[in-house]
Write an enzyme that holds these catalytic residues in place. Structure first.
Site, PDB file in Angstrom:
ATOM      1  N   LYS A 221      -8.764 -29.169  22.902  1.00 54.53           N
ATOM      2  CA  LYS A 221      -9.208 -30.346  23.657  1.00 54.53           C
ATOM      3  C   LYS A 221      -8.081 -31.371  23.763  1.00 54.53           C
ATOM      4  CE  LYS A 221     -12.593 -34.067  23.465  1.00 54.53           C
ATOM      5  NZ  LYS A 221     -13.817 -34.582  22.876  1.00 54.53           N
TER       6      LYS A 221
ATOM      7  N   GLU B 289      -1.952 -26.748  14.325  1.00 56.75           N
ATOM      8  CA  GLU B 289      -2.141 -25.302  14.138  1.00 56.75           C
ATOM      9  C   GLU B 289      -2.050 -24.574  15.482  1.00 56.75           C
ATOM     10  OE1 GLU B 289      -4.104 -27.668  12.926  1.00 56.75           O
ATOM     11  OE2 GLU B 289      -4.934 -27.133  10.949  1.00 56.75           O
TER      12      GLU B 289
ATOM     13  N   GLY C 219     -15.558 -31.337  20.472  1.00 58.59           N
ATOM     14  CA  GLY C 219     -14.991 -30.016  20.187  1.00 58.59           C
ATOM     15  C   GLY C 219     -16.020 -29.011  19.701  1.00 58.59           C
ATOM     16  N   ARG C 220     -16.861 -29.409  18.759  1.00 63.91           N
ATOM     17  CA  ARG C 220     -17.818 -28.449  18.179  1.00 63.91           C
ATOM     18  C   ARG C 220     -19.016 -28.200  19.088  1.00 63.91           C
ATOM     19  NH1 ARG C 220     -17.008 -33.000  15.464  1.00 63.91           N
ATOM     20  NH2 ARG C 220     -18.670 -34.526  15.162  1.00 63.91           N
TER      21      ARG C 220
ATOM     22  N   GLU D 204     -19.422 -31.269  10.096  1.00 59.03           N
ATOM     23  CA  GLU D 204     -18.487 -32.205  10.732  1.00 59.03           C
ATOM     24  C   GLU D 204     -19.275 -33.297  11.467  1.00 59.03           C
ATOM     25  OE1 GLU D 204     -15.486 -31.271  14.029  1.00 59.03           O
ATOM     26  OE2 GLU D 204     -14.232 -31.015  12.271  1.00 59.03           O
TER      27      GLU D 204
ATOM     28  N   HIS E 146     -26.756  -8.398  -1.724  1.00 58.79           N
ATOM     29  CA  HIS E 146     -26.018  -7.701  -2.779  1.00 58.79           C
ATOM     30  C   HIS E 146     -24.888  -8.561  -3.323  1.00 58.79           C
ATOM     31  CE1 HIS E 146     -28.237  -4.011  -1.974  1.00 58.79           C
ATOM     32  NE2 HIS E 146     -28.269  -4.482  -0.741  1.00 58.79           N
TER      33      HIS E 146
ATOM     34  N   LYS F 113      -4.742 -34.407   7.643  1.00 59.85           N
ATOM     35  CA  LYS F 113      -3.749 -34.071   8.684  1.00 59.85           C
ATOM     36  C   LYS F 113      -2.518 -34.958   8.542  1.00 59.85           C
ATOM     37  CE  LYS F 113      -7.021 -32.885  12.383  1.00 59.85           C
ATOM     38  NZ  LYS F 113      -7.514 -33.295  13.691  1.00 59.85           N
TER      39      LYS F 113
HETATM   40  O1  F6P Z   1      -9.728 -31.501  13.010  1.00 57.23           O
HETATM   41  C1  F6P Z   1     -11.002 -31.407  13.518  1.00 57.23           C
HETATM   42  C2  F6P Z   1     -11.007 -31.163  14.990  1.00 57.23           C
HETATM   43  O2  F6P Z   1     -10.664 -32.317  15.661  1.00 57.23           O
HETATM   44  C3  F6P Z   1     -12.330 -30.618  15.447  1.00 57.23           C
HETATM   45  O3  F6P Z   1     -13.263 -31.592  15.659  1.00 57.23           O
HETATM   46  C4  F6P Z   1     -11.937 -29.851  16.650  1.00 57.23           C
HETATM   47  O4  F6P Z   1     -12.928 -28.940  17.025  1.00 57.23           O
HETATM   48  C5  F6P Z   1     -10.676 -29.189  16.160  1.00 57.23           C
HETATM   49  O5  F6P Z   1     -10.064 -30.165  15.347  1.00 57.23           O
HETATM   50  C6  F6P Z   1      -9.735 -28.723  17.219  1.00 57.23           C
HETATM   51  O6  F6P Z   1      -9.324 -29.763  18.073  1.00 57.23           O
HETATM   52  P1  F6P Z   1      -8.625 -29.476  19.439  1.00 57.23           P
HETATM   53  O7  F6P Z   1      -9.574 -28.739  20.310  1.00 57.23           O
HETATM   54  O8  F6P Z   1      -8.271 -30.814  20.008  1.00 57.23           O
HETATM   55  O9  F6P Z   1      -7.401 -28.657  19.167  1.00 57.23           O
END
Ligand code: F6P
Length: 535
Positions: A195, A201, A253-254, A339, A370, A499
């Site tokens: 987003k 990452e 995002g979620r 979250e 199990h 972060k």
């Molecule tokens: O660090 C949490 C977060 O902001 C989430 O809310 C989000 O889904 C994820 O990181 C990834 O964010 P982006 O889509 O901006 O890479």
């Protein structure tokens, strides 16, 4: 209201759930149906009076007004000044939805159409890689830009007839390495899903993938697509706008699997099944908006959650899908719920009066049986369990296995309810020929306290439409819980500090900066890493 519920909670402590079945048709009164699904919450210690109190709680918390505010585009995400409109992404045949007076639906539809055109072209070979038709798609994203698609692609395995989809999320180079190692770059599409298009990452993995592609492909950028709200960043990264699928900041995002972030799902199952997924979500939205609270699945799920966590104080909740393909549902719900509602302050910044949470965890059955069910049945903590199970599987030739699966699911909730009292355990031991102290000792180990609450969400079959209903059901459940707790379910400031510190630690790990100002433990861990081969 909370005091009344706490009193009811205390009264319920000593009561057997089983005894509640003696009055009337509890299974019918303490369940609700929608869209072919059955939500059974009769195996909880909620009686008529408690249910009425919980429903009053939802009324008094203003769930109805807040729901209308959310769905009509008001900026209910107050700490970020944003509307919350993931429902607009599945508003397939609904009317206009306005944010700041502007109808967002034309753009939502236009983006969906572009995604569908792209998916059709890719699936038919019209859009190809340097080496031929696209055989593999790699979605690079994390959190909401990963969990939704990865969960849904697995869930809808039987409907996947497009390219193979792979997911890279972790910044651990092992993840991207292990995925790319098996693929041919000349027939692979890489989707960078973020987003913000700034997530460390995702951007790091995307760079790695671009270098991998550039080794064998003349124009690697041509085999990249981007899903983001940050168009400037996607352009700066060099992805042609024809393959950029944008969405607005009012999609959290979620909550984003319904729009461009769901592209990998659409590529896998095709536009028609993706639309069926959206239709399921939209149907649940309508139900949530229109059904009276007493028969409203998201409201009921939320109230059961509030009863277990905030009133009775059970700190965790297990999500137990008896559906192997819902393997990632617990992880998806962890982000969705924790979250969203893992907060300590109310909307106005004051400390919460009640706990918020709970910790959500789980694994598919029967595997969990199990592993950790021992604690669920005989441990000292009560873990409310949420079972999910379909009546029909997708493998007609293996119907007997599906029957076994269902039997196990129903047996677990029955065992949690009934338990096994000491008397029965003694009989069992006597039948084995034990006597005296040894009989007593062995019998005590075989006691199941029972009276442990669970709910079951039963559905006909895990189709795209049913999956859409299930995901939207949980989204709205989180919303209702958030409104009752008075929190903002749509920000996530709690992820920021780590972060920031990670960014600051990188030069320290590289040896460019010293550990001045770090606590002793962190400094010692940095030293260990540097002494033991950190590159
Ligand atoms: O660090 C949490 C977060 O902001 C989430 O809310 C989000 O889904 C994820 O990181 C990834 O964010 P982006 O889509 O901006 O890479």
């Amino acid at each position: 209201m909370w005091d009344d519920l706490k009193r009811r909670g205390a009264a319920a402590e000593g009561r057997e759930i089983l005894s509640l079945f003696e009055e009337g048709d509890r299974a019918a009164s303490f369940s609700a149906t929608f869209g072919g699904m059955l939500f059974d919450y009769s195996k909880t210690n909620i009686d008529d009076g408690t249910m009425a109190a919980l429903l009053r709680l939802a009324e008094e918390a203003g769930v109805a007004d807040r729901r209308a505010a959310m769905m009509s585009g008001e900026k209910i995400n107050e700490t970020e000044g944003r509307a919350v409109l993931h429902t607009a992404l599945r508003n397939l045949d609904g009317g206009p939805v306005r944010v700041d007076g502007r109808d967002v639906m034309p753009e939502v539809r236009a983006t969906l159409d572009r995604m569908e055109d792209f998916a059709r072209a890719l699936r038919s070979g019209g859009f190809a890689g340097q080496g031929g038709p696209i055989t593999d798609v790699v979605n690079i994203g994390i959190g909401g830009s990963d969990l939704g698609p990865v969960m849904a692609v697995q869930a809808l395995g039987p409907y996947c007839d497009g390219p193979r989809c792979h997911f890279v999320s972790n910044v651990d180079g092992a993840h991207v390495h292990d995925v790319l190692e098996r693929l041919d770059p000349t027939t692979t599409l890489v989707i960078v899903a973020s987003k913000t298009f700034t997530t460390i990452e995702t951007m790091t993995n995307a760079e790695t993938a671009r270098a991998w592609m550039a080794d064998r492909v003349r124009d690697p950028g041509a085999q990249f697509a981007a899903l983001s709200s940050n168009r400037d960043a996607t352009a700066a990264w060099g992805i042609d706008e024809s393959r950029v699928f944008g969405f607005e900041e009012w999609v959290g995002g979620r909550y984003s699997v319904w729009g461009p972030i769901g592209l990998s799902l659409m590529l896998a199952v095709g536009p028609e099944d993706f639309r069926a997924f959206l239709r399921g979500g939209q149907a649940m939205d309508r139900h949530f908006r229109e059904a009276a609270f007493a028969g409203n699945l998201p409201v009921l799920l939320a109230l059961v959650g509030i009863w277990h966590n905030q009133v009775l104080g059970y700190p965790t909740r297990a999500v137990l899908p008896y559906e192997q393909r819902l393997l990632r549902l617990p992880a998806y719900l962890q982000q969705l719920e924790m979250e969203s509602n893992g907060k300590s302050v109310a909307m106005d910044g004051t400390p919460l009066e009640t706990s918020a949470g709970p910790v959500v965890w789980g694994e598919p059955g029967t595997n969990g049986q199990h592993a950790f069910y021992q604690l669920i049945h005989q441990g000292t903590q009560v873990v409310p369990c949420e079972f999910l199970v379909g009546a029909e599987g997708h493998e007609p030739a293996l119907a007997h296995q599906h029957r076994l699966l269902v039997a196990n699911c129903l047996a677990q909730s029955e065992a949690l309810l009934r338990g096994r009292p000491l008397g029965q355990a003694r009989v069992l031991m006597a039948e084995k020929g034990l006597e005296g102290d040894e009989l007593e000792r062995q019998a005590r180990h075989r006691v199941f306290p029972g009276n442990r609450p669970s709910t079951t969400l039963a559905y006909p079959k895990l189709t795209p439409e049913v999956l859409g209903m299930i995901v939207a059901l949980y989204e709205h459940r989180v919303f209702v819980e958030g409104v009752i707790l008075g929190i903002n379910s749509y920000d996530q400031w709690g992820v920021e500090l780590g972060k920031e510190l990670a960014l600051a630690l990188d030069p320290v790990l590289q040896g460019q900066k010293d550990t001045a100002g770090k606590d002793g433990s962190t400094a010692a861990l940095v030293a260990y890493m540097r002494d033991h081969g950190l590159g």
